[in-house]
Scaffold this active site. Sequence first.
Site, PDB file in Angstrom:
ATOM      1  N   CYS A  49       3.255  -0.318 -12.199  1.00  0.00           N
ATOM      2  CA  CYS A  49       3.509   0.871 -13.032  1.00  0.00           C
ATOM      3  C   CYS A  49       4.690   0.546 -13.942  1.00  0.00           C
ATOM      4  O   CYS A  49       5.610   1.328 -14.101  1.00  0.00           O
ATOM      5  CB  CYS A  49       3.733   2.126 -12.203  1.00  0.00           C
ATOM      6  SG  CYS A  49       5.143   2.046 -11.117  1.00  0.00           S
ATOM      7  N   ALA A  64       0.778  -1.243   0.000  1.00  0.00           N
ATOM      8  CA  ALA A  64       0.000   0.000   0.000  1.00  0.00           C
ATOM      9  C   ALA A  64       0.811   1.297   0.000  1.00  0.00           C
ATOM     10  O   ALA A  64       0.287   2.351  -0.338  1.00  0.00           O
ATOM     11  CB  ALA A  64      -0.948   0.003   1.189  1.00  0.00           C
ATOM     12  N   GLY A  65       2.093   1.243   0.375  1.00  0.00           N
ATOM     13  CA  GLY A  65       2.829   2.507   0.529  1.00  0.00           C
ATOM     14  C   GLY A  65       3.108   3.182  -0.798  1.00  0.00           C
ATOM     15  O   GLY A  65       3.341   2.483  -1.783  1.00  0.00           O
ATOM     16  N   PRO A  66       3.030   4.493  -0.857  1.00  0.00           N
ATOM     17  CA  PRO A  66       2.787   5.466   0.218  1.00  0.00           C
ATOM     18  C   PRO A  66       1.309   5.763   0.468  1.00  0.00           C
ATOM     19  O   PRO A  66       0.993   6.632   1.265  1.00  0.00           O
ATOM     20  CB  PRO A  66       3.493   6.725  -0.303  1.00  0.00           C
ATOM     21  CG  PRO A  66       3.365   6.626  -1.802  1.00  0.00           C
ATOM     22  CD  PRO A  66       3.425   5.157  -2.117  1.00  0.00           C
ATOM     23  N   ASP A 119       4.846  -8.179   5.749  1.00  0.00           N
ATOM     24  CA  ASP A 119       5.187  -8.659   4.414  1.00  0.00           C
ATOM     25  C   ASP A 119       3.914  -9.223   3.776  1.00  0.00           C
ATOM     26  O   ASP A 119       3.262 -10.097   4.369  1.00  0.00           O
ATOM     27  CB  ASP A 119       6.264  -9.746   4.532  1.00  0.00           C
ATOM     28  CG  ASP A 119       6.833 -10.129   3.168  1.00  0.00           C
ATOM     29  OD1 ASP A 119       6.053 -10.256   2.196  1.00  0.00           O
ATOM     30  OD2 ASP A 119       8.061 -10.297   3.071  1.00  0.00           O
ATOM     31  N   ASP A 135      -0.772  -3.977  -5.789  1.00  0.00           N
ATOM     32  CA  ASP A 135      -0.089  -2.966  -6.620  1.00  0.00           C
ATOM     33  C   ASP A 135       1.401  -3.223  -6.399  1.00  0.00           C
ATOM     34  O   ASP A 135       2.041  -2.583  -5.564  1.00  0.00           O
ATOM     35  CB  ASP A 135      -0.517  -1.570  -6.151  1.00  0.00           C
ATOM     36  CG  ASP A 135      -0.045  -0.483  -7.093  1.00  0.00           C
ATOM     37  OD1 ASP A 135       0.150  -0.766  -8.287  1.00  0.00           O
ATOM     38  OD2 ASP A 135       0.142   0.658  -6.636  1.00  0.00           O
ATOM     39  N   GLY A 149      -1.457   6.149  -1.939  1.00  0.00           N
ATOM     40  CA  GLY A 149      -2.333   6.845  -2.902  1.00  0.00           C
ATOM     41  C   GLY A 149      -3.587   6.038  -3.210  1.00  0.00           C
ATOM     42  O   GLY A 149      -4.720   6.534  -3.091  1.00  0.00           O
TER      43      GLY A 149
HETATM   44  C1  LIG Z   1       4.137   0.243  -6.359  1.00  0.00           C
HETATM   45  S1  LIG Z   1       4.290   0.598  -4.683  1.00  0.00           S
HETATM   46  C2  LIG Z   1       2.603   0.734  -4.196  1.00  0.00           C
HETATM   47  C3  LIG Z   1       2.021   2.087  -4.469  1.00  0.00           C
HETATM   48  C4  LIG Z   1       0.730   2.303  -3.722  1.00  0.00           C
HETATM   49  N1  LIG Z   1      -0.244   1.288  -4.047  1.00  0.00           N
HETATM   50  C5  LIG Z   1       0.141   3.662  -3.995  1.00  0.00           C
HETATM   51  O1  LIG Z   1      -0.735   3.786  -4.866  1.00  0.00           O
HETATM   52  O2  LIG Z   1       0.553   4.632  -3.345  1.00  0.00           O
HETATM   53  C6  LIG Z   1       4.721  -0.952  -4.007  1.00  0.00           C
HETATM   54  C7  LIG Z   1       4.864  -0.942  -2.502  1.00  0.00           C
HETATM   55  O3  LIG Z   1       5.051  -2.288  -2.092  1.00  0.00           O
HETATM   56  C8  LIG Z   1       5.920  -2.296  -0.988  1.00  0.00           C
HETATM   57  N2  LIG Z   1       6.446  -3.667  -0.845  1.00  0.00           N
HETATM   58  C9  LIG Z   1       7.561  -4.211  -1.364  1.00  0.00           C
HETATM   59  N3  LIG Z   1       7.671  -5.493  -1.005  1.00  0.00           N
HETATM   60  C10 LIG Z   1       6.596  -5.784  -0.243  1.00  0.00           C
HETATM   61  C11 LIG Z   1       6.146  -6.938   0.440  1.00  0.00           C
HETATM   62  N4  LIG Z   1       6.839  -8.078   0.404  1.00  0.00           N
HETATM   63  N5  LIG Z   1       5.009  -6.855   1.146  1.00  0.00           N
HETATM   64  C12 LIG Z   1       4.303  -5.710   1.206  1.00  0.00           C
HETATM   65  N6  LIG Z   1       4.689  -4.575   0.585  1.00  0.00           N
HETATM   66  C13 LIG Z   1       5.809  -4.609  -0.131  1.00  0.00           C
HETATM   67  C14 LIG Z   1       6.933  -1.242  -1.322  1.00  0.00           C
HETATM   68  O4  LIG Z   1       7.608  -0.803  -0.166  1.00  0.00           O
HETATM   69  C15 LIG Z   1       6.051  -0.175  -1.966  1.00  0.00           C
HETATM   70  O5  LIG Z   1       5.634   0.742  -1.009  1.00  0.00           O
END
Ligand SMILES: C[S@@+](CC[C@H](N)C(=O)[O-])C[C@H]1O[C@@H](n2cnc3c(N)ncnc32)[C@H](O)[C@@H]1O
Length: 541
Positions: free
Chosen positions: A475, A358-360, A406, A422, A362
């Site tokens: 993306c 979910a980070g950050p 995770d 995402d 949006g």
């Molecule tokens: C493409 S970004 C998501 C963007 C977000 N959906 C938004 O619209 O703001 C992918 C996110 O997945 C997180 N991430 C990476 N590996 C992960 C894992 N194993 N479990 C959960 N989150 C993870 C990253 O830190 C990053 O914040």
Amino acid sequence: MTGGFRSRSKSGDKAPEATQHGKNGAPQRGGGQRGNAQRGQDNRGQAQRGSAQRGRGMQDQRNRDHRDNRGNRGDRNAGTKNTGAGKTLVQAAIDQGVDPARAVAFDVVRRVSEEDAFANLVLPKALRKQKLTGRDAAFATEITYGTLRTLGVLDAVIAQCSSRELEAISPVVIDALRLGTYQVLYTRVESHAAVDTSVRLVVAGGEEKAKGFANGILRTITRTPPNEWLKRLAPEGEIAGLAFRHAHPTWIAESFARVVDPEELPAVLAADSERPSVHLVARPGEISAEELALITGNEEGTYSPYAVYMDSGDPGQLEPVQQGMAAVQDEGSQLIARAVCEVPVSGTDQGRWLDLCAGPGGKAALMGALARIESAHVDAVEVSPHRAKLIEKTVQGLPVTVHVADGRNPQVGSGFDRILVDAPCSGLGALRRRPEARWRKSEADIAELSTLQFELLSSALKLVRPGGVVVYSTCSPDLRETRDIVDQAVEKLGAQELDAREFIPDMGNVGKEKSVQMWPHRHGTDAMFMAVLRRGDEEGR
Ligand SMILES: C[S@@+](CC[C@H](N)C(=O)[O-])C[C@H]1O[C@@H](n2cnc3c(N)ncnc32)[C@H](O)[C@@H]1O
């Protein structure tokens, strides 16, 4: 102008910048010029060796991670770089007679090379600090972003004119050369001004002894017309040549070429060098897109019912943004978050929704706003604690619970009605937002990412209830991160793929598969990918 080399007019007509920024005296002469034009002009084999793919810019990036996509770093680069003498680099450059716009550009380019800074975060602060506005700010932005976008091409040209390997040149000198070469090749700044100011930057950076060397290289570069450099150094092969002309690493152009028709590739690459317009999202339940457009004097978006396009200005200054009623969000991302909430599920939607990466925040915020209307609730999972904090900020007041976990084993229960994956990805679909990004990425990372992407999607397919829905998005348009992951889920896990095109408005060409592939040059969005899946064990539903 960053899409291709400029053709310099014979009359040498001056752009306004040329007069404003080209006044720093005559070029410094001779003294240590060991690169030679002959070498650059005659030896095609050498020219190809010095191509972008072998440039220092590429090599510098090999070991860098993709924190812009994995998001583990905030902006720690807001200040101004210090020279050894306790003076800021900007001040040292100004003291050497360099105009503040170029001084700021050099400082930002140095930060990007040395500290992995993101230019789009550092530059606005540096401009504010130097109180640069209007044409000066525009010029600083053009040469900073242009230099970073075309780095591989610049390095190939510099390599042709240097007697030393790029790796053997001091980083300060190479960055000053890049800035100068960009101005010579891609802008209408007068050559002597580009050369002179760049040599002064070398001195400001504490490399006085290299000023003759830098002067020699830049003067050599000015002796060959920009288009001639391009012709001479473009590698053989249609895609490699095109990639070079559009200042992309070949592997990225090859990745795009696997998705679009060959005649579309130039437009795909060109779009990465164009400034994207800012998209705002009007948060449902707070403000409508129509109201937001009216209040801010902007246009409503074409595809998302929540989108407003903002062509100029600082979105942070808008009242609805300050009040949390609106935010900056690419229209493609809006469509994906909306689809998660609107794809029909079998049976009753119990309002248990999950954003697994979910980070950050949006998409979690848009899902949260829609959840509030539907009396649903969103669990937002993020592996990085720093990014999880950003989600907390973004979703304030919305029915969203943030978990640092995770996504492959998030410990948030199961039986969700709707899940968004995402996935962390290469970010190849958003290169236009980060000028330096294309040279930082490495194809080798894709294999590692695609393993993680499949694991996250597999996890989502376990966490969703029968009859519920999983939206997988990236993306990136790279097939290894998009179709291959979805196809694997169908083949190995028996997931059912729905036709995602039914869950977005008519956007014209979004690809021939059941998934949706958006593109900047077609839709004005980032190159977002979306597929819609149900779990496999749903017979009889
Ligand atoms: C493409 S970004 C998501 C963007 C977000 N959906 C938004 O619209 O703001 C992918 C996110 O997945 C997180 N991430 C990476 N590996 C992960 C894992 N194993 N479990 C959960 N989150 C993870 C990253 O830190 C990053 O914040």
